[in-house]
Design an enzyme around this catalytic site. Structure first.
Site, PDB file in Angstrom:
ATOM      1  N   ASP A 139      18.360  24.478  26.054  1.00 38.74           N
ATOM      2  CA  ASP A 139      17.464  25.143  26.984  1.00 38.74           C
ATOM      3  C   ASP A 139      17.840  26.624  26.934  1.00 38.74           C
ATOM      4  O   ASP A 139      18.944  26.982  26.498  1.00 38.74           O
ATOM      5  CB  ASP A 139      17.573  24.573  28.397  1.00 38.74           C
TER       6      ASP A 139
HETATM    7  C1  BGC Z   1      13.163  26.103  30.938  1.00 34.41           C
HETATM    8  C2  BGC Z   1      12.531  25.410  29.744  1.00 34.41           C
HETATM    9  C3  BGC Z   1      11.673  26.389  29.006  1.00 34.41           C
HETATM   10  C4  BGC Z   1      12.539  27.562  28.556  1.00 34.41           C
HETATM   11  C5  BGC Z   1      11.782  28.617  27.808  1.00 34.41           C
HETATM   12  C6  BGC Z   1      13.882  27.382  30.549  1.00 34.41           C
HETATM   13  O1  BGC Z   1      14.229  28.106  31.677  1.00 34.41           O
HETATM   14  O2  BGC Z   1      14.063  25.235  31.578  1.00 34.41           O
HETATM   15  O3  BGC Z   1      11.777  24.306  30.170  1.00 34.41           O
HETATM   16  O4  BGC Z   1      11.030  25.771  27.930  1.00 34.41           O
HETATM   17  O5  BGC Z   1      13.090  28.178  29.717  1.00 34.41           O
HETATM   18  O6  BGC Z   1      10.956  29.332  28.657  1.00 34.41           O
END
Ligand code: BGC
Length: 694
Positions: A247
């Site tokens: 993530d």
């Molecule tokens: C989120 C993800 C997301 C990623 C990119 C993170 O903060 O948890 O679900 O895809 O950011 O934006």
């Protein structure tokens, strides 16, 4: 050059450069070896491609100071290219329609191709452990089977267009509060049966290109460093062949995460190169570990770039808007319809009062990284006026503004007058993107006091009050549910939800949405109450496998609306249950068949749900577990035969003593329901399992 050849020629620095992002949204290329860069974008219910990331450089080389409003817009989080905003996952799951989800997936794939996005960051398949989780609108269900099946449909749809997906957030990310550090403490049986199960189903059925690890720790170890999770379970046991991506900014230590089997760190991280070099010099990370991650990264990079030339570059935005509307129509859930207050017809109704700004400007999605810039947004009010035509008078009072739900007395005054004077009052309420969003949780599960106040005051003026709720997650309605005749839950239904709501109110569409999550009476009744949100270090999932309806139904707790509930303007009759064979062995497939008939006057769709109950097991099992479902379309008077085949997965549980899936011999009850609390047919089957205690 194939991957093995590349690995023999690539330098260690180049290897490391490929194991972390180059920017926020793309991977590093290595031109001399013909390795291209690929791009990733959010997801899940539409493509959020950042406008800045798109090289919007003018001909003279300067970056454009403004944006082209036809092309992009601000969505509350970022400037992003416009894209179709489909219903969010909690709405999509209320369709209980895997074909619909797959069709939306295909449309998402086409939009990714047109925007030059190689991988969309979705679907989110985390289980809804508590209705407080701020991101529940991005997740499908409290049930692992339903979540897994819908995730697989989404992935199959997107990937059929040559675009990759990212199944997220692996695993135990069931709250946003403290998500960066909290350890989700989950016993092995609960992990296997509930929290890993949707991932396992989706991986086996649909082979996502990537899986995104979660921010939190799982049983003490960061998911980004968790070898048990990423290697032993995901890669070894579930057979995941793609790459594991972090993530965004979830990696604390790139060397530890590499050892933990994390292949690609996102986004760019200036420190990672140094961390990896130092660890390599000290012998803390091996060539084998580096190459294993690299191979997985390269495999997906080449897969994405090879498909690029055959991808479409354009899509039909009107068709996608129409699809978003169809999806919303199947998601909208009619929760209450006393005295058949709905649908509105010109025979019954001469004057309608529509109250609430959300009728004009619907809340179509939740907040955070999923929030995209929609193409166009339908207003329910416009469509209501269109459908009312000249037969029905429609009066509107905004009552509150979208930005601050504090209705001035004067504005509410007009709403009260209209309500008192109308045959039906339709009140639009809901939750904003500031309440249901990423990075924080809700404080409670009630609508704001202002919203509740509006409902109560309108209901006091008009006995035929219908409430339309635009929200992404379960709501406690105890303060007002008994005062109103109708409740329509529209979810965060995407850019076309406004017209879809109006069509349902007027009966042009017969509602067929059903809850994929239980609506409890109050927060205190929920199984995670008392353990959520943990003590800042850890959160113990002491309720174990008793999540959602598994808990409420096993312990006979009263709920507001059960899992699987959703009304229709028609009625369905179930009959003729047959289960064969009578005494199957464990390997046998159990065939379940029955009939469903539309006994009302209008066409309708019914979602039939098959639950299994292990009657005699000596280990605690829920008294109901969803094992199959399907949605059928029936004309008035039409009857269809429904058939399912259940295999051993429908009967087994995870036995901690044997550390394996296991069936205990005995009678299993098969329950066919219109909801988890509306079981229409029951039958039993004797299964000969691994062990017989009789
Ligand atoms: C989120 C993800 C997301 C990623 C990119 C993170 O903060 O948890 O679900 O895809 O950011 O934006």
């Amino acid at each position: 050059m194939n991957i093995k050849e590349i690995i023999s020629k690539i330098t260690i620095e180049e290897k490391f450069s490929l194991l972390s992002g180059r920017t926020n949204w793309d991977t590093a290329p290595v031109e001399r070896l013909g390795i291209p860069s690929i791009s990733l974008s959010d997801g899940p219910h539409g493509v959020r491609k950042d406008f800045n990331a798109a090289n919007t450089v003018s001909e003279d080389g300067t970056i454009k100071p403004t944006w082209d409003t036809d092309l992009a817009g601000y969505n509350g989080l970022s400037y992003a290219y416009k894209a179709t905003c489909f219903p969010t996952a909690s709405a999509m799951s209320a369709t209980w329609n895997t074909e619909m989800v797959e069709e939306v997936g295909k449309a998402l794939g086409e939009e990714c191709a047109a925007l030059n996005v190689d991988i969309i960051l979705g679907p989110g398949t985390n289980i809804k452990r508590t209705p407080l989780c701020g991101r529940n609108f991005e997740y499908f269900s409290e049930d692992p089977y339903l979540s897994g099946e819908l995730s697989a449909a989404y992935i199959n749809g997107v990937q059929s267009k040559g675009i990759g997906t990212s199944l997220k957030h692996f695993a135990g990310n069931n709250q946003e509060f403290d998500r960066g550090d909290i350890s989700s403490e989950i016993d092995i049986r609960t992990l296997r049966e509930i929290y890993l199960r949707p991932f396992e189903i989706a991986i086996k059925k649909a082979k996502p290109w990537t899986v995104m690890c979660a921010y939190n720790r799982l049983n003490g170890i960061y998911c980004a460093e968790n070898k048990f999770l990423l290697n032993d379970m995901l890669k070894e046991e579930f057979g995941f062949e793609g790459l594991v991506v972090s993530d965004w900014w979830a990696v604390k230590d790139r060397a530890k995460s590499l050892k933990g089997s994390l292949d690609l760190e996102m986004p760019v991280n200036d420190k990672s190169m140094t961390v990896l070099k130092t660890a390599y010099k000290k012998g803390e990370i091996s060539d084998e570990e580096i190459n294993s991650a690299l191979e997985r990264v390269l495999k997906i990079v080449f897969k994405a770039s090879e498909g690029k030339s055959s991808r479409g570059k354009e899509y039909d935005a009107t068709k996608h808007h129409e699809l978003a509307r169809r999806a919303a129509s199947e998601a909208i859930t009619l929760l209450k319809n006393e005295d058949e207050v709905l649908p509105v017809t010109k025979e019954k109704v001469k004057k309608i009062a529509v109250i609430g700004e959300f009728a004009r400007q619907p809340i179509i999605q939740g907040g955070g990284s999923a929030c995209l810039t929609p193409m166009e947004v339908d207003s329910a009010l416009d469509r209501i006026i269109e459908l009312a035509g000249t037969d029905i008078e429609v009066d509107f009072a905004a009552a509150y503004s979208v930005w601050a739900a504090f209705p001035g007395v004067e504005r509410l005054g007009k709403a009260m007058e209209l309500a008192a004077d109308a045959d039906v009052a339709i009140v639009f309420v809901g939750e904003s993107q500031k309440v249901e969003a990423e990075a924080f949780d809700r404080f409670n599960i009630k609508l704001s006091p202002d919203m509740e106040n509006i409902i109560l005051r309108v209901a006091a003026q008009n006995p035929n009050t219908v409430v339309v709720i635009e929200a992404g997650s379960a709501i406690d309605m105890s303060a007002w549910i008994h005062k109103v005749k109708g409740v329509v839950f529209s979810w965060f239904g995407g850019e076309a939800v406004g017209s879809a709501i109006a069509d349902i109110l007027f009966g042009l569409t017969n509602p067929s949405g059903k809850l994929a999550e239980t609506f409890p009476l109050k927060l205190e009744d929920t199984p995670a109450f008392g353990t959520y949100p943990g003590n800042g270090f850890a959160v113990s999932y002491t309720e174990g496998i008793m999540v959602g309806y598994r808990y409420y139904d096993s312990y006979e707790k009263e709920v507001l609306f059960p899992f699987g509930h959703g009304l229709s303007y028609t009625n369905f009759e179930y009959s003729d249950l047959k289960i064969t064979p009578d005494t199957p062995l464990i390997a046998d497939e159990v065939k379940v068949s029955f009939k469903v008939k539309n006994i009302g006057k209008v066409q309708g769709k019914e979602t039939v749900q098959i639950y299994v109950n292990d009657k005699a097991c000596r280990t605690l099992r829920p008294n109901k577990e969803l094992k199959a479902f399907t949605k059928i379309d029936l004309q008035p008077g039409e009857e269809k035969q429904v058939e399912f085949t259940l295999n051993r997965e429908a009967f087994e549980y995870f036995n901690v003593n044997l550390n394996s899936w296991y069936i205990e011999s005995g009678n299993f009850q098969i329950q066919i329901g219109s909801s988890s609390r509306d079981i229409r047919l029951k039958g039993k089957v004797f299964i000969k399992g691994e062990k017989d205690f009789s």
